[in-house]
Write an enzyme that holds these catalytic residues in place. Structure first.
Site, PDB file in Angstrom:
ATOM      1  NE  ARG A  70     -65.623  26.991  -2.147  1.00  0.00           N
ATOM      2  CZ  ARG A  70     -65.963  28.225  -2.483  1.00  0.00           C
ATOM      3  NH1 ARG A  70     -67.093  28.452  -3.109  1.00  0.00           N
ATOM      4  NH2 ARG A  70     -65.175  29.238  -2.199  1.00  0.00           N
ATOM      5  CE1 TYR A 198     -73.547  25.242   0.394  1.00  0.00           C
ATOM      6  CE2 TYR A 198     -71.313  24.661  -0.233  1.00  0.00           C
ATOM      7  CZ  TYR A 198     -72.370  25.552  -0.248  1.00  0.00           C
ATOM      8  OH  TYR A 198     -72.248  26.732  -0.945  1.00  0.00           O
ATOM      9  N   GLY A 199     -73.745  21.665  -1.393  1.00  0.00           N
ATOM     10  CA  GLY A 199     -73.324  22.130  -2.703  1.00  0.00           C
ATOM     11  C   GLY A 199     -72.053  21.563  -3.280  1.00  0.00           C
ATOM     12  N   GLY A 200     -71.036  22.417  -3.340  1.00  0.00           N
ATOM     13  CA  GLY A 200     -69.782  22.048  -3.999  1.00  0.00           C
ATOM     14  C   GLY A 200     -69.045  20.881  -3.365  1.00  0.00           C
ATOM     15  CE  LYS A 207     -67.805  26.962  -7.132  1.00  0.00           C
ATOM     16  NZ  LYS A 207     -68.061  28.054  -8.045  1.00  0.00           N
ATOM     17  CG  HIS A 227     -64.580  30.557 -10.079  1.00  0.00           C
ATOM     18  ND1 HIS A 227     -64.236  31.255  -8.942  1.00  0.00           N
ATOM     19  CD2 HIS A 227     -65.892  30.282  -9.953  1.00  0.00           C
ATOM     20  CE1 HIS A 227     -65.296  31.387  -8.165  1.00  0.00           C
ATOM     21  NE2 HIS A 227     -66.315  30.800  -8.757  1.00  0.00           N
ATOM     22  CB  SER A 249     -67.595  33.283  -3.750  1.00  0.00           C
ATOM     23  OG  SER A 249     -67.240  32.085  -4.390  1.00  0.00           O
ATOM     24  CB  ALA A 250     -69.967  37.039  -2.198  1.00  0.00           C
ATOM     25  CB  CYS A 251     -66.909  39.776  -6.300  1.00  0.00           C
ATOM     26  SG  CYS A 251     -65.809  39.869  -4.878  1.00  0.00           S
ATOM     27  N   GLY A 252     -70.406  39.610  -7.282  1.00  0.00           N
ATOM     28  CA  GLY A 252     -71.330  40.054  -8.319  1.00  0.00           C
ATOM     29  C   GLY A 252     -71.278  39.294  -9.624  1.00  0.00           C
ATOM     30  CG  ASP A 278     -69.795  29.277 -10.498  1.00  0.00           C
ATOM     31  OD1 ASP A 278     -69.154  30.210  -9.979  1.00  0.00           O
ATOM     32  OD2 ASP A 278     -69.797  28.131 -10.032  1.00  0.00           O
ATOM     33  CB  SER A 366     -79.378  30.376   2.171  1.00  0.00           C
ATOM     34  OG  SER A 366     -79.599  31.749   1.981  1.00  0.00           O
ATOM     35  NE  ARG A 367     -74.088  29.042  -2.310  1.00  0.00           N
ATOM     36  CZ  ARG A 367     -73.089  29.394  -3.117  1.00  0.00           C
ATOM     37  NH1 ARG A 367     -73.291  29.522  -4.414  1.00  0.00           N
ATOM     38  NH2 ARG A 367     -71.889  29.646  -2.625  1.00  0.00           N
ATOM     39  NE  ARG A 398     -67.532  42.206  -1.916  1.00  0.00           N
ATOM     40  CZ  ARG A 398     -68.713  42.818  -1.820  1.00  0.00           C
ATOM     41  NH1 ARG A 398     -68.846  43.911  -1.104  1.00  0.00           N
ATOM     42  NH2 ARG A 398     -69.768  42.323  -2.440  1.00  0.00           N
ATOM     43  CG  ASP A 493     -75.899  52.556 -13.779  1.00  0.00           C
ATOM     44  OD1 ASP A 493     -76.288  52.992 -14.875  1.00  0.00           O
ATOM     45  OD2 ASP A 493     -76.527  52.723 -12.717  1.00  0.00           O
ATOM     46  CG  ASN A 494     -71.266  47.098 -12.830  1.00  0.00           C
ATOM     47  OD1 ASN A 494     -70.925  48.192 -12.372  1.00  0.00           O
ATOM     48  ND2 ASN A 494     -71.500  46.057 -12.057  1.00  0.00           N
TER      49      ASN A 494
END
Length: 582
Positions: A70, A198-200, A207, A227, A249-252, A278, A366-367, A398, A493-494
């Site tokens: 993005r 690209y994607g979004g 998005k 989101h 993004s990228a926080c699980g 998402d 990468s996606r 995070r 474990d979450n």
């Protein structure tokens, strides 16, 4: 022809006149159409077929090395008044933005096919769903939109019935980063994107429509476009509670949406059901509860780090019918990325022989694109037209220190403050430096289609007589100890933390009141079987008053950036918490 379709045809004709394509193709979403498009892309090299034995009907796409993420600095919200876009968005006057884009679009589809892609965001018969039409010159975009949305004839029929749709115009252009823009016109329900595949930036249902335009639509229509993942937690009694959660993004997010319960929980009968990973659209039902749908029908996930250890459900669904973008490949033509324990990359994401000196084999962003129905934990209720009722909303980020493992907001207004003040350390999914703490209200900083001050006010407006709103929580799976290692095991474990939250919802668990919110009593969090001593657990649940006083100062400074658009109720509760901490 109905007047609704006449308006659509008129728009398509005007775009064709401007962009001058060689052919125009109206997409019907059929299998035959899809097979033709795949054959076309294989012949042009837009797609590369992967190992048919291990990954049937899977393909690799390589984007231009300058077009892999993005581009927030080139993404604009074009409202009549700059103030309405807010300091959280880049703004351009609509007339200027239209003129800029028209100049870029002039003749840009010469020699290309122009695809008209009608799509529906959400179950096709859901009153919460909304339709759009994307015009694009990229067959790769069409293939992805077919997976990510309900695309084709049924969507066109709904547009004909309703008459309203979001207009999206996209051209990959010449992929020149200096001629790349993603423009949103919320007041016109219009998106214009040029210069990226690209994607979004290119899948305009994602998005652009589902968050930036939909958040604006939602405000005027009395709902929320967020989101957030949506997950169902089924307890041993067979009761399922639905939770929506917002993480940057990228926080699980995907890992939590597809969580597999730890062994002891599985044996006891706990199950986890995926609704979405998402995006969440939610609206109050007749009973006062918030009901949510996932407007998407597929997953567009980050490949690196996805493994049998981190997300077995995600990995298992990628063995068939998937499109991979910018991953590496092995000698026997299987997709590969960092985080997979097996396989050796021989070709990197740019198609070069793999050499460690060139950096990672797969691009860090990468996606994969895959149908949600491929996911073993996908819930049949994801297709419920009325949506699923939410018991809890979770915010998180995070943070290596300060922020406890979990706390509960005191009430809805406090919960809105918790969401508004969310912060996370940046990652590769967003451009820019990695590891900087930045405020990302409700994980919507890159995605809210209007002024955050008004957006917070809209959130607050749901707390009215008769409302039975979900409880709001904040989590931090990423706390580190003095040794620099993560203190909480995370992943499956979450569920231990979610169990406490749901017991708070049903009144079965106690809590410790603190200035920042309600925290679990150490004994109320199930840590059986974890290598977590009492001291570590205490550290995960400690509220450092001095550190939090400084945090509230920082939050206050951030909120004041929204000036007189900041709701008074948020300023009041912020001051009260800061005073308690002092």
């Amino acid at each position: 022809m109905s007047s609704q379709l006449a308006a659509l045809n008129q728009w398509v004709d005007s775009v064709a006149k401007l962009t001058q394509p060689e052919h125009i193709h109206w997409c019907d979403g059929s299998d035959a159409e899809s097979a033709k498009l795949v054959d076309l892309m294989l012949s042009t090299g837009d797609l590369i077929k992967l190992n048919e034995q291990t990954h049937p009907n899977c393909y690799l796409h390589r984007s231009s090395p300058s077009d892999v993420a993005r581009v927030e600095h080139l993404t604009f919200v074009c409202t009549t008044n700059e103030e309405d876009a807010g300091p959280n968005n880049h703004w351009m006057a609509p007339a200027d933005a239209h003129a800029k884009m028209e100049a870029l679009y002039a003749g840009c589809m010469r020699g290309r096919t122009m695809y008209v892609v009608p799509y529906c965001m959400g179950p096709i018969d859901s009153p919460l769903a909304r339709c759009g039409v994307e015009i694009t010159d990229s067959p790769y975009v069409v293939a992805n939109m077919r997976i990510m949305t309900r695309m084709g004839a049924a969507a066109l029929a709904r547009i004909e019935r309703e008459g309203s749709f979001v207009k999206g115009l996209h051209s990959i252009g010449d992929l020149n980063p200096d001629r790349r823009f993603i423009m949103h016109f919320p007041e016109e329900l219009t998106i214009k994107s040029f210069g990226s595949g690209y994607g979004g930036n290119a899948l305009l249902g994602k998005k652009c429509h589902a968050l930036r335009i939909a958040s604006y639509q939602a405000r005027s229509e009395g709902w929320l476009a967020e989101h957030m993942l949506i997950v169902g937690i089924e307890n041993p009694k067979g009761e399922t509670h639905y939770v929506a959660a917002a993480f940057p993004s990228a926080c699980g997010k995907t890992n939590l949406a597809m969580l597999i319960p730890p062994e002891g929980y599985r044996q006891d009968g706990w199950k986890v059901w995926t609704i979405g990973d998402d995006i969440c659209w939610m609206r109050p039902g007749a009973d006062g509860r918030l009901y949510a749908i996932n407007p998407e029908s597929g997953f567009f996930g980050v490949a690196p780090g996805t493994s049998a250890k981190t997300n077995p459900n995600a990995l298992a669904m990628l063995n068939r019918d998937a499109i991979f973008t910018n991953v590496a490949v092995t000698a026997d033509n299987q997709p590969w990325w960092e985080g997979l324990p097996d396989g050796v990359p021989v070709t990197d994401w740019q198609g070069r022989p793999y050499d460690k000196a060139n950096g990672p084999a797969a691009h860090p962003n990468s996606r994969f694109t895959v149908s949600a129905k491929n996911c073993a934990s996908y819930s049949a209720h994801a297709e419920d037209a009325q949506g699923v009722p939410l018991s809890a909303i979770v915010f998180g980020g995070r943070r290596e220190s300060l922020v406890p493992l979990v706390f509960e907001a005191r009430d809805w207004t406090h919960g809105v403050l918790v969401g508004a003040s969310m912060a996370s350390e940046t990652t590769a999914a967003a451009t820019g430096a990695v590891g900087i703490v930045r405020r990302d209200s409700m994980a919507m900083k890159p995605f809210a289609g209007y002024n955050f001050g008004d957006y917070f006010e809209h959130w607050l407006s749901f707390d009215k007589a008769g409302a039975k709103l979900p409880k709001i929580f904040h989590v931090n799976w990423f706390r580190k100890g003095s040794d620099g290692k993560f203190m909480w095991p995370g992943f499956g474990d979450n569920l231990r933390v979610l169990e406490w939250m749901l017991k708070r919802v049903t009144g079965e668990a106690d809590a410790v009141a603190t200035p920042i919110g309600n925290l679990p009593k150490a004994g109320d969090l199930n840590v059986d079987g974890l290598a977590l001593d009492a001291a570590a657990l205490a550290q995960l649940l400690v509220v450092d008053k001095e550190g939090w006083y400084d945090e509230m100062e920082s939050i206050g400074e951030y909120l004041r950036g929204y000036g007189d658009r900041l709701p008074g109720a948020l300023a009041t509760i912020h001051s009260a918490i800061a005073a308690e901490l002092a």
